[in-house]
Design an enzyme around this catalytic site. Structure first.
Site, PDB file in Angstrom:
ATOM      1  N   GLN A 134       0.851  -1.385  -0.092  1.00 43.42           N
ATOM      2  CA  GLN A 134      -0.082   0.170   0.147  1.00 43.42           C
ATOM      3  C   GLN A 134       0.803   1.220   0.105  1.00 43.42           C
ATOM      4  O   GLN A 134       0.740   2.313  -0.859  1.00 43.42           O
ATOM      5  CB  GLN A 134      -0.924  -0.089   1.244  1.00 43.42           C
ATOM      6  CG  GLN A 134      -1.872   1.128   1.189  1.00 43.42           C
ATOM      7  CD  GLN A 134      -2.719   1.342   2.431  1.00 43.42           C
ATOM      8  OE1 GLN A 134      -2.547   0.892   3.469  1.00 43.42           O
ATOM      9  NE2 GLN A 134      -3.739   2.254   2.241  1.00 43.42           N
TER      10      GLN A 134
ATOM     11  N   ASP B  35      13.094 -11.708  -0.972  1.00 42.65           N
ATOM     12  CA  ASP B  35      12.423 -12.109   0.443  1.00 42.65           C
ATOM     13  C   ASP B  35      13.445 -11.780   1.195  1.00 42.65           C
ATOM     14  O   ASP B  35      14.689 -11.803   1.474  1.00 42.65           O
ATOM     15  CB  ASP B  35      12.416 -13.610   0.439  1.00 42.65           C
ATOM     16  CG  ASP B  35      11.905 -13.827   1.652  1.00 42.65           C
ATOM     17  OD1 ASP B  35      11.740 -13.220   2.789  1.00 42.65           O
ATOM     18  OD2 ASP B  35      11.577 -15.304   1.885  1.00 42.65           O
TER      19      ASP B  35
ATOM     20  N   TYR C  24       1.504  -7.816  16.471  1.00 42.32           N
ATOM     21  CA  TYR C  24       1.985  -6.690  15.629  1.00 42.32           C
ATOM     22  C   TYR C  24       2.484  -5.384  16.438  1.00 42.32           C
ATOM     23  O   TYR C  24       3.588  -4.943  16.231  1.00 42.32           O
ATOM     24  CB  TYR C  24       0.892  -6.053  14.632  1.00 42.32           C
ATOM     25  CG  TYR C  24       1.178  -4.816  13.678  1.00 42.32           C
ATOM     26  CD1 TYR C  24       2.177  -5.066  12.793  1.00 42.32           C
ATOM     27  CD2 TYR C  24       0.250  -3.637  13.930  1.00 42.32           C
ATOM     28  CE1 TYR C  24       2.121  -4.016  11.966  1.00 42.32           C
ATOM     29  CE2 TYR C  24       0.623  -2.614  12.943  1.00 42.32           C
ATOM     30  CZ  TYR C  24       1.426  -2.546  11.968  1.00 42.32           C
ATOM     31  OH  TYR C  24       1.833  -1.667  11.122  1.00 42.32           O
TER      32      TYR C  24
ATOM     33  N   LYS D 222       6.524  -3.978  16.713  1.00 43.44           N
ATOM     34  CA  LYS D 222       6.713  -2.740  16.309  1.00 43.44           C
ATOM     35  C   LYS D 222       7.423  -1.875  17.546  1.00 43.44           C
ATOM     36  O   LYS D 222       8.336  -1.242  17.303  1.00 43.44           O
ATOM     37  CB  LYS D 222       5.535  -1.903  15.936  1.00 43.44           C
ATOM     38  CG  LYS D 222       4.774  -2.221  14.609  1.00 43.44           C
ATOM     39  CD  LYS D 222       5.747  -1.935  13.269  1.00 43.44           C
ATOM     40  CE  LYS D 222       5.142  -1.994  11.873  1.00 43.44           C
ATOM     41  NZ  LYS D 222       6.188  -1.922  10.996  1.00 43.44           N
TER      42      LYS D 222
HETATM   43  P1  NAD Z   1       1.364  -4.051   2.689  1.00 42.46           P
HETATM   44  O1  NAD Z   1       0.907  -5.358   3.312  1.00 42.46           O
HETATM   45  O2  NAD Z   1       0.130  -3.465   1.763  1.00 42.46           O
HETATM   46  O3  NAD Z   1       2.631  -4.269   1.935  1.00 42.46           O
HETATM   47  C1  NAD Z   1       3.974  -4.806   2.453  1.00 42.46           C
HETATM   48  C2  NAD Z   1       4.356  -5.482   1.146  1.00 42.46           C
HETATM   49  O4  NAD Z   1       5.539  -6.212   1.786  1.00 42.46           O
HETATM   50  C3  NAD Z   1       3.785  -6.296   0.452  1.00 42.46           C
HETATM   51  O5  NAD Z   1       3.850  -5.854  -0.860  1.00 42.46           O
HETATM   52  C4  NAD Z   1       4.378  -7.641   0.279  1.00 42.46           C
HETATM   53  O6  NAD Z   1       4.298  -8.677  -0.554  1.00 42.46           O
HETATM   54  C5  NAD Z   1       5.834  -7.331   0.770  1.00 42.46           C
HETATM   55  N1  NAD Z   1       6.513  -8.560   1.739  1.00 42.46           N
HETATM   56  C6  NAD Z   1       5.978  -9.358   2.569  1.00 42.46           C
HETATM   57  N2  NAD Z   1       6.669 -10.049   3.092  1.00 42.46           N
HETATM   58  C7  NAD Z   1       8.026 -10.012   2.476  1.00 42.46           C
HETATM   59  C8  NAD Z   1       9.278 -10.378   2.440  1.00 42.46           C
HETATM   60  N3  NAD Z   1       9.544 -11.500   3.354  1.00 42.46           N
HETATM   61  N4  NAD Z   1      10.264  -9.836   1.507  1.00 42.46           N
HETATM   62  C9  NAD Z   1       9.898  -9.094   0.867  1.00 42.46           C
HETATM   63  N5  NAD Z   1       8.604  -8.156   0.827  1.00 42.46           N
HETATM   64  C10 NAD Z   1       7.488  -8.793   1.552  1.00 42.46           C
HETATM   65  O7  NAD Z   1       1.728  -2.987   3.963  1.00 42.46           O
HETATM   66  P2  NAD Z   1       1.738  -1.470   4.157  1.00 42.46           P
HETATM   67  O8  NAD Z   1       0.520  -0.910   4.455  1.00 42.46           O
HETATM   68  O9  NAD Z   1       2.458  -0.791   2.563  1.00 42.46           O
HETATM   69  O10 NAD Z   1       2.727  -1.113   5.095  1.00 42.46           O
HETATM   70  C11 NAD Z   1       3.926  -0.876   4.945  1.00 42.46           C
HETATM   71  C12 NAD Z   1       4.746  -0.491   6.308  1.00 42.46           C
HETATM   72  O11 NAD Z   1       4.233   0.455   6.987  1.00 42.46           O
HETATM   73  C13 NAD Z   1       4.683  -1.859   7.159  1.00 42.46           C
HETATM   74  O12 NAD Z   1       5.884  -1.908   8.041  1.00 42.46           O
HETATM   75  C14 NAD Z   1       3.436  -1.382   8.290  1.00 42.46           C
HETATM   76  O13 NAD Z   1       3.636  -2.113   9.459  1.00 42.46           O
HETATM   77  C15 NAD Z   1       3.601   0.094   8.318  1.00 42.46           C
HETATM   78  N6  NAD Z   1       2.321   0.732   8.642  1.00 42.46           N
HETATM   79  C16 NAD Z   1       1.117   0.776   7.624  1.00 42.46           C
HETATM   80  C17 NAD Z   1       0.339   1.324   8.072  1.00 42.46           C
HETATM   81  C18 NAD Z   1      -0.999   1.282   7.180  1.00 42.46           C
HETATM   82  O14 NAD Z   1      -2.139   1.748   7.548  1.00 42.46           O
HETATM   83  N7  NAD Z   1      -0.794   0.954   5.846  1.00 42.46           N
HETATM   84  C19 NAD Z   1      -0.136   2.043   9.264  1.00 42.46           C
HETATM   85  C20 NAD Z   1       0.972   2.012  10.018  1.00 42.46           C
HETATM   86  C21 NAD Z   1       2.224   1.170   9.840  1.00 42.46           C
HETATM   87  N1  SER Z   2      -2.826   0.541   9.651  1.00 37.27           N
HETATM   88  C1  SER Z   2      -2.246  -0.366  10.368  1.00 37.27           C
HETATM   89  C2  SER Z   2      -3.096  -1.665  10.877  1.00 37.27           C
HETATM   90  O1  SER Z   2      -4.211  -1.324  10.961  1.00 37.27           O
HETATM   91  C3  SER Z   2      -1.732   0.366  11.437  1.00 37.27           C
HETATM   92  O2  SER Z   2      -0.260   0.146  11.812  1.00 37.27           O
HETATM   93  O3  SER Z   2      -2.641  -2.455  11.059  1.00 37.27           O
END
Ligand code: NAD
Ligand code: SER
Length: 313
Positions: free
Chosen positions: A14, A54, A144, A148
């Site tokens: 995302q 990976d 989670y 974190k």
């Molecule tokens: P997401 O799940 O949309 O994307 C994560 C990506 O990582 C995916 O494309 C997946 O294929 C890839 N991935 C998974 N395992 C892998 C591996 N072993 N090697 C390589 N790639 C791998 O997550 P996101 O929402 O884009 O979140 C990104 C970061 O931001 C994460 O650390 C998440 O905890 C943090 N975060 C996101 C949000 C949110 O609302 N989206 C909020 C707080 C924190």
């Molecule tokens: N948007 C994220 C979740 O709901 C917060 O880290 O997991």
């Protein structure tokens, strides 16, 4: 800045898609290598180099860093809150070992900077619910959140002990129209816009009065780049910064949508994600980020709704 070579791990997710596009705009397409376990997101096709990785494979990661002469890593690969509660052991493995692999390689290869996102999920039921401060009681109850919180201290440890310049933001729930969310508790705030347009109705998996901290993706991307480009002496927090922009409930986002789609209706069928949401603060105090590196959000709820509906419509 223009001599940097950036590796984005989790680039098909995302945040990854939009961050990759923004960094390619800023640093040049050839200088931003996108990496993910899964196939390249179609929005990234033809915009720059893409490699399969990976993050658990440390040797492959080291080889990629050397081969592409990488100077910065953005680590976005993780398992989010809702998926993590269904696979706690896998979530811990990926969220911890992935980070440790990146931190070790940053140290060994003397990288300039690392970005790693934390989350509002570090906070638990004993943290203040309103305007939750940067430093407070932190007792997360999801795997989670635990991963974190541990990760934040690993980042600070590598900074203090080895001088690895790791920077981090505790993202709130992120709302975006380009790429789909990946298994979080805040995902409803993306789904609601899609279904408002396709069905004029949405059944939410949280109660309608569940307030959570949220952030629109353009603000999240800007925050990330501003933090990464800030002078090192402005970064006083080496665990992770609170940032805030929005705090709303499903009922409020529905009302915001109804301004544009009057026939839209919301119903609620809370599931296991309600317990996760209830353990998190409703709003966040981000005064430390504002003071240290000048963070300021730009979007309010209605401005975000208008932009989401315009782009998805
Ligand atoms: P997401 O799940 O949309 O994307 C994560 C990506 O990582 C995916 O494309 C997946 O294929 C890839 N991935 C998974 N395992 C892998 C591996 N072993 N090697 C390589 N790639 C791998 O997550 P996101 O929402 O884009 O979140 C990104 C970061 O931001 C994460 O650390 C998440 O905890 C943090 N975060 C996101 C949000 C949110 O609302 N989206 C909020 C707080 C924190
Ligand atoms: N948007 C994220 C979740 O709901 C917060 O880290 O997991």
């Amino acid at each position: 800045m223009h001599n940097e070579k950036i590796l984005i791990i989790g680039a098909s997710g995302q945040i990854g898609v939009e961050l990759t596009l923004a960094l390619r705009n800023r640093y040049g397409s050839a200088n931003v290598v996108a990496a993910d376990l899964r196939d390249q997101n179609s929005l990234l096709e033809g915009t720059g180099p893409y490699v399969s990785l990976d993050v658990m494979n440390k040797d492959r990661l080291r080889d990629l860093v050397a081969q592409h002469e990488i100077t910065q890593i953005y680590l976005l690969a993780a398992m989010l809150s809702a998926t993590g509660e269904r696979n706690p052991a896998m979530a811990w493995d990926l969220n911890m070992q992935g980070l440790l692999n990146v931190l070790d390689i940053a140290r060994e290869e003397k990288l300039n900077k690392v970005f790693w996102p934390s989350s509002i999920a570090v906070f638990g039921p004993s943290s203040p619910r309103i305007n939750c401060p940067q430093q407070t009681i932190i007792e997360p109850t999801t795997i989670y959140g635990i991963s974190k919180y541990a990760g934040e201290f690993w980042c600070r440890y590598y900074w203090q002990r080895y001088g690895v310049d790791v920077r981090s933001i505790r993202y709130p729930g992120l709302i975006s129209y380009k790429s789909a969310p990946g298994g979080g508790t805040t995902d409803y705030a993306v789904e609601i816009y899609h279904e408002a347009l396709s069905k004029q109705s949405y059944t939410c998996f949280l109660r309608e009065d569940t307030y959570l901290p949220m952030l629109y993706m353009p603000d999240a991307i800007r925050a990330t780049i501003e933090l990464m480009e800030a002078p090192a002496d402005r970064i006083a927090v080496r665990t992770s910064y609170n940032i805030a922009a929005l705090s709303f409930s499903p009922a409020e986002v529905a009302a915001s949508i109804q301004r544009k789609i009057p026939s839209f209706t919301l119903s609620c069928q809370p599931d296991y994600r309600q317990v996760i949401a209830d353990s998190w603060p409703q709003s966040i105090d981000d005064s430390v980020a504002r003071h240290d590196w000048g963070w300021t959000p730009q979007y309010n709820l209605d401005a975000m709704t208008d932009d989401m509906l315009q782009h998805l419509g």
